[in-house]
Design an enzyme around this catalytic site. Structure first.
Site, PDB file in Angstrom:
ATOM      1  N   ASP A 106      -4.687  -4.431 -18.569  1.00  0.00           N
ATOM      2  CA  ASP A 106      -3.866  -3.080 -18.692  1.00  0.00           C
ATOM      3  C   ASP A 106      -4.018  -2.488 -20.192  1.00  0.00           C
ATOM      4  O   ASP A 106      -2.899  -2.111 -20.785  1.00  0.00           O
ATOM      5  CB  ASP A 106      -2.251  -3.537 -18.403  1.00  0.00           C
ATOM      6  CG  ASP A 106      -2.352  -3.880 -17.135  1.00  0.00           C
ATOM      7  OD1 ASP A 106      -2.888  -3.300 -16.198  1.00  0.00           O
ATOM      8  OD2 ASP A 106      -1.535  -4.938 -16.811  1.00  0.00           O
TER       9      ASP A 106
ATOM     10  N   HIS B 229       0.207   1.137 -13.193  1.00  0.00           N
ATOM     11  CA  HIS B 229       1.101   0.002 -13.609  1.00  0.00           C
ATOM     12  C   HIS B 229       2.485   0.348 -13.941  1.00  0.00           C
ATOM     13  O   HIS B 229       2.910   1.395 -14.368  1.00  0.00           O
ATOM     14  CB  HIS B 229       0.556  -0.440 -15.211  1.00  0.00           C
ATOM     15  CG  HIS B 229       1.123  -1.835 -15.416  1.00  0.00           C
ATOM     16  ND1 HIS B 229       0.907  -3.063 -15.059  1.00  0.00           N
ATOM     17  CD2 HIS B 229       2.150  -2.141 -16.572  1.00  0.00           C
ATOM     18  CE1 HIS B 229       1.554  -4.046 -15.694  1.00  0.00           C
ATOM     19  NE2 HIS B 229       2.328  -3.364 -16.628  1.00  0.00           N
TER      20      HIS B 229
ATOM     21  N   GLU C 291       5.868   6.215  -9.267  1.00  0.00           N
ATOM     22  CA  GLU C 291       4.479   6.207  -9.124  1.00  0.00           C
ATOM     23  C   GLU C 291       3.807   7.008  -7.689  1.00  0.00           C
ATOM     24  O   GLU C 291       2.702   7.602  -7.998  1.00  0.00           O
ATOM     25  CB  GLU C 291       4.572   4.675  -8.369  1.00  0.00           C
ATOM     26  CG  GLU C 291       4.482   3.581  -9.582  1.00  0.00           C
ATOM     27  CD  GLU C 291       4.203   2.152  -8.953  1.00  0.00           C
ATOM     28  OE1 GLU C 291       3.809   1.500  -9.999  1.00  0.00           O
ATOM     29  OE2 GLU C 291       4.308   1.958  -8.042  1.00  0.00           O
TER      30      GLU C 291
ATOM     31  N   GLY D 190       0.895  -1.204   0.072  1.00  0.00           N
ATOM     32  CA  GLY D 190       0.227   0.142   0.083  1.00  0.00           C
ATOM     33  C   GLY D 190       0.769   1.199  -0.218  1.00  0.00           C
ATOM     34  O   GLY D 190       0.336   2.348   0.490  1.00  0.00           O
TER      35      GLY D 190
HETATM   36  C1  GAR Z   1       2.929  -0.915  -7.544  1.00  0.00           C
HETATM   37  O1  GAR Z   1       4.252  -1.019  -8.171  1.00  0.00           O
HETATM   38  C2  GAR Z   1       1.728  -1.193  -8.749  1.00  0.00           C
HETATM   39  O2  GAR Z   1       2.315  -0.322  -9.903  1.00  0.00           O
HETATM   40  C3  GAR Z   1       1.840  -2.494  -9.182  1.00  0.00           C
HETATM   41  O3  GAR Z   1       1.720  -3.171  -7.498  1.00  0.00           O
HETATM   42  C4  GAR Z   1       2.584  -2.446  -6.874  1.00  0.00           C
HETATM   43  C5  GAR Z   1       1.862  -1.860  -5.547  1.00  0.00           C
HETATM   44  O4  GAR Z   1       2.511  -1.418  -4.716  1.00  0.00           O
HETATM   45  N1  GAR Z   1       0.512  -2.911  -9.669  1.00  0.00           N
HETATM   46  C6  GAR Z   1       0.624  -3.756 -10.878  1.00  0.00           C
HETATM   47  O5  GAR Z   1       1.571  -4.350 -11.263  1.00  0.00           O
HETATM   48  C7  GAR Z   1      -0.503  -3.933 -11.661  1.00  0.00           C
HETATM   49  N2  GAR Z   1      -0.589  -4.477 -12.833  1.00  0.00           N
HETATM   50  P1  GAR Z   1       1.848  -0.832  -3.150  1.00  0.00           P
HETATM   51  O6  GAR Z   1       1.093  -1.878  -2.628  1.00  0.00           O
HETATM   52  O7  GAR Z   1       3.112  -0.551  -2.387  1.00  0.00           O
HETATM   53  O8  GAR Z   1       1.374   0.381  -3.659  1.00  0.00           O
END
Ligand code: GAR
Length: 224
Positions: free
Chosen positions: A165, A129, A194, A33
């Protein structure tokens, strides 16, 4: 069959007392998260955006702890508590809808959403993503980029459609692959981007500046 192009308008609605109400978002997350945390730190409770719920498929997700710490309502929808994905998404959709969100924000939500869920919130679901889509869709996008020998990858924020995606892109930012190609270094760089890009995109949507182009539903128009 693809759903009709969403007719979206994100303009904020005035309150009865003529002030402007916050733009309500529900976040779905499966993991630690950190993207949720960036949204909480940069947007939540500052007037424009309110995180009104955080849902997860994983009872132990760090995202749920972060939400609870911020005083945000949480709910868990584990796959094994429902007969099938449709049932899970129907229950989750009812919970999401009960929070009257303007936007459903996928922040590391690692389950495929069913078509009825996507149709229910058509044009109101966004995802982040860790790649420059359409390159490296699906699982382990960072590993895919390293494996492919890419010299750069990046981050995409996009609307969610029924594909994996494949929805219209809202914002993208490049991230160079570090010289030593160490996974941990690249992951950290991608996550830093991100944490900037997702709040930025959500802010633009909350401000009513993001529209799916009616003449080309694959394209997103952003007003200054
Ligand atoms: C993030 O890097 C997001 O881009 C990826 O999961 C991670 C979650 O991190 N999502 C995907 O790969 C979706 N296809 P977080 O739980 O620390 O936010």
């Amino acid at each position: 069959m693809a759903p009709p192009p969403p007719n979206i308008s994100f303009a904020k609605r005035p309150c009865e007392d003529a002030r402007v109400s916050a733009f309500r978002i529900v976040v779905l997350a499966s993991g630690s998260g950190t993207n949720l945390q960036a949204i909480l730190d940069r947007l939540h409770g500052q007037g424009l955006v309110e995180v009104v719920g955080v849902g997860s498929d994983k009872p132990g997700a760090g995202a749920l702890e972060r939400a609870a710490r911020a005083g945000v309502d949480t709910a868990v929808f584990p796959a094994d508590a429902y007969p099938d994905r449709m049932g899970r998404d129907a229950a989750m959709g009812d919970w999401v809808e009960s929070h009257h969100p303007g936007l459903v924000v996928l922040a590391g939500y690692m389950q495929l959403l069913t078509e009825p869920f996507v149709a229910r919130f058509a044009g109101r679901i966004v995802n982040i993503h860790p790649a420059l889509l359409p390159s490296f869709p699906g699982l382990d996008a960072i590993g895919q980029a390293l494996e492919a020998g890419a010299e750069e990858t990046g981050v995409t924020v996009h609307f969610v459609d029924e594909g994996i995606d494949t929805g219209p892109v809202i914002l993208q930012r490049r991230v160079p692959v570090p010289v030593g190609r160490e996974r941990g270094v690249l992951e950290a760089a991608v996550h830093n981007v991100e944490h900037e890009l997702y709040p930025e995109a959500i802010r633009m949507i909350a401000e009513g500046r993001v529209r799916i182009d009616p003449s080309d539903p694959r394209k997103v128009a952003i007003d200054d």
